[in-house]
Design a protein around this motif. Sequence first.
Motif, short mmCIF file in Angstrom:
data_model
loop_
_atom_site.label_atom_id
_atom_site.label_comp_id
_atom_site.label_asym_id
_atom_site.label_seq_id
_atom_site.Cartn_x
_atom_site.Cartn_y
_atom_site.Cartn_z
N GLN A 195 44.45 24.75 37.40
CA GLN A 195 42.98 24.78 37.45
C GLN A 195 42.50 26.22 37.36
N SER A 196 43.38 27.14 37.75
CA SER A 196 43.18 28.57 37.55
C SER A 196 44.49 29.23 37.94
N PRO A 197 44.74 30.44 37.46
CA PRO A 197 46.01 31.09 37.81
C PRO A 197 45.93 31.78 39.17
N GLN A 198 45.14 31.27 40.08
CA GLN A 198 44.82 31.96 41.33
C GLN A 198 46.04 32.52 42.07
N ILE A 199 46.95 31.63 42.48
CA ILE A 199 48.08 32.09 43.30
C ILE A 199 48.98 33.02 42.50
N LEU A 200 49.17 32.69 41.21
CA LEU A 200 50.06 33.50 40.37
C LEU A 200 49.55 34.93 40.24
N LYS A 201 48.23 35.08 40.10
CA LYS A 201 47.74 36.45 39.93
C LYS A 201 47.83 37.20 41.24
N GLN A 202 47.71 36.50 42.36
CA GLN A 202 47.92 37.17 43.65
C GLN A 202 49.37 37.61 43.79
N LEU A 203 50.28 36.76 43.32
CA LEU A 203 51.70 37.13 43.37
C LEU A 203 51.98 38.34 42.46
N LEU A 204 51.23 38.43 41.36
CA LEU A 204 51.39 39.61 40.50
C LEU A 204 50.95 40.88 41.22
N MET A 205 49.98 40.75 42.12
CA MET A 205 49.56 41.92 42.91
C MET A 205 50.68 42.30 43.88
N ILE A 206 51.28 41.28 44.49
CA ILE A 206 52.40 41.55 45.39
C ILE A 206 53.57 42.15 44.60
N ALA A 207 53.66 41.75 43.32
CA ALA A 207 54.70 42.29 42.44
C ALA A 207 54.44 43.73 42.02
N GLY A 208 53.25 44.26 42.38
CA GLY A 208 52.97 45.65 42.05
C GLY A 208 52.37 45.87 40.68
N MET A 209 51.83 44.82 40.05
CA MET A 209 51.19 45.01 38.74
C MET A 209 49.89 45.81 38.87
N GLU A 210 49.29 45.75 40.06
CA GLU A 210 48.05 46.49 40.39
C GLU A 210 46.81 46.03 39.61
N ARG A 211 46.89 45.93 38.30
CA ARG A 211 45.72 45.43 37.58
C ARG A 211 46.16 44.44 36.50
N TYR A 212 45.81 43.18 36.70
CA TYR A 212 46.19 42.11 35.77
C TYR A 212 44.94 41.50 35.16
N TYR A 213 45.05 41.11 33.89
CA TYR A 213 44.00 40.24 33.33
C TYR A 213 44.65 39.25 32.37
N GLN A 214 43.89 38.20 32.04
CA GLN A 214 44.39 37.21 31.10
C GLN A 214 43.20 36.44 30.56
N ILE A 215 43.21 36.22 29.25
CA ILE A 215 42.23 35.31 28.66
C ILE A 215 42.98 34.03 28.39
N THR A 216 42.65 32.98 29.13
CA THR A 216 43.52 31.79 29.10
C THR A 216 42.71 30.52 29.32
N ASN A 217 43.32 29.40 29.03
CA ASN A 217 42.68 28.12 29.30
C ASN A 217 43.07 27.59 30.67
N CYS A 218 42.12 26.94 31.34
CA CYS A 218 42.37 26.28 32.61
C CYS A 218 42.01 24.82 32.45
N PHE A 219 42.50 23.98 33.35
CA PHE A 219 42.42 22.53 33.17
C PHE A 219 41.91 21.84 34.42
N ARG A 220 40.95 20.95 34.27
CA ARG A 220 40.48 20.14 35.39
C ARG A 220 40.23 18.72 34.92
N ASP A 221 40.81 17.76 35.62
CA ASP A 221 40.70 16.36 35.21
C ASP A 221 39.52 15.71 35.92
#
Length: 620
Positions: A195-221
């Motif tokens: 529905q959004s990359p919410q947790i994954l992008k937070q994990l990327l912060m923990i991974a030390g990426m510091e600044r992440y972005y993505q143009i992507t599709n999200c899905f809601r039924d």
Amino acid sequence: MLRSHTNGTLRSQDDNQQVSLCGWIHRLRDLGGLILADLRDHSGLVQLNLTDFGSKDPKRLKQMRRESVVRVSGRVSKRPTESINPQLPSGEVEIAVTAVEIFNEVQDLPFIFDAQVQTKEALKLKYRYLDLRSPQLQTNLRKRAKVCSEMRKLFEAEGFCEVNTPILYKPTPEGARDFLVPSRHYPGTAYALPQSPQILKQLLMIAGMERYYQITNCFRDEDLRSDRQPEFGQLDLEASFITQAWLHDLAQKICRNIWNSSSISLKPLCYSDAMNWFGSDKPDLRFALPAIDITTSCSKALSAAPPFADILSTKTHKISATFASDKIMNFSRKNLDDLITHMQNNHEHKTFYFKVAQKTLSGGIAKWITPELLENMENLCLEVHKQLQQADLATSSPSMLNHKTDFSHGVWFVSAVTQHHHMPDTVSRLRSYLGDNETKTQLKKPGEYAFLWLHSFPLFTWDDDTQQLSATHHPFTLPAIEHQELFFALHNDNANNNATAILSEAFDVVCNGYEIGGGSLRIYKADMQQHMFSILGLSPQQIQKQFGFLIEALRYGAPPHGGMAFGLDRIMMLLLETNNIRDVIAFPKTTQGNCLMSGAPQKLQDEDLKDLHLKHSQPI
RNA sequence: GGGGGAGUAGUUAAGUUGGUUAUAACGCCGGCCUGUCACGCCGGAGGCCGCGGGUUCGAGUCCCGUCUCUCCCGCCA
């Protein structure tokens, strides 16, 4: 290359040039002794002179029907002066065609897709690839690509790194229904589309990426609307070691970039003011029209009025008023009746009106409005407008009221509800009704955009259905810095009377009454995250199973971080001034979630089901 | 899950209180036409009136059901 030039770019300077051109026959005009056609490609049109060619090869000319796709060779020649078409950029020239290659003939078209007529939506969706040939949809898709490319440039310049997160992921209990993909390897299990990359992008912060972005599709039924598709584009970002003010400035840069205007500012407005003044957390601030709370000041005056008797007898009632001056709209009796009908579709709400002309009241509930009450309402209204001025909101709108004399001609709307914490949503409906009648009210100027930074949202919302607190934004939202002690003082035993008073570090970006983006600072401490889940009613076992990996990750050096996401489709709809999401997506689905072109979703064969360890619950 | 609107020729629509052979425009086919650019003029073909049932001497029209599209409410942080 199959061609030497593009069609729409040829000019009189190209006179006498030998050219090969490719494209679709846009129209053909056979005048007898003169045969002309328009050849279309992505760059535009150019006129072909097929007179000589047609007399030599009438059979092939016959095949050059509208929308056949061809290559022509010939010479550019200036048109006779009297035949120049100033409407067409290439209108000074035409091509004297000597040879034609027909790549593909064309059958009779299923609809007249370049005409003014409005073809039925279903047919256009079935032949979407033909509908997409229309200049409007071409422009829309190209504009969307341009926005994405500008965004990538901006993010790269700001030090963001694009990371692709998985489409096959894990079901989440928050928010909307998930689309599920059953697993072949593990019977009874399924992936979920994010529905959004919410947790994954937070994990990327923990991974030390510091600044992440993505143009992507999200899905809601969930069920669809004219502005909602099951999958939708998001401009998603997350950053470490930042503040809300930094995110505000970034969001402002993003909007300035997309709208290509350096004067755009995201004006701050706190949630409670928005609700009290406009009855909405996404008000359209191209115009003012705030509501005032007259619950205390009017109870006595209106207690004798029959229309209010029922509502005033309830303890929790709320009464609000909005003034629309004649400067905005001169209401006829019919306008007023329409409006009241429009607002009356909820039984708990009642809206009344009365007119003011030269200090005389008439119509509707006029006879119960005392001079003292009116005086009181005018003062309250002026006070709110003053506050709007100070907050720099809607200040250029003709709906702003500055003096007592502004109340001399117009209509007062009075809304009453039996129960509400904030302003009734009748206020919001009244505003959108008046706003939508812009031909009459002229509240909105063409091409005008009003941006807001809505902040200080409550952390929790009380859900009457489940009898539980739910996260207003999402459960990873950081409680407002100054409310964190209150947050930790909450218990998970339903006795949290003041929980809804706790504010959060969440915010929305609002444009012209649409939420175009939103985000927050996130919880970055394991104990706080665990506490949040338990306040939301999750058992320790549920927390461990669903979010154990996140909470564990927060224990290994998680930086303070936050981020936001923008709805790409909404933004494109605003930019292109359309109210249908299909206009900004290449291959949209119907409101039932079908793809009329391909027939998706498709019935599953028994062997597919067997592989996935699934069975139909009933014969199909 | 609930409510509104729509479904008639390839397309867009008209179709009167139920009554001769279901209209028009665009598109298609044929003919004419040397400066059009939505070319023009003449002629022609083209219909399971969404599907199923019912009322009636008779249904595109009235009733019931159903399917599809569309808009809205619920829902969608």
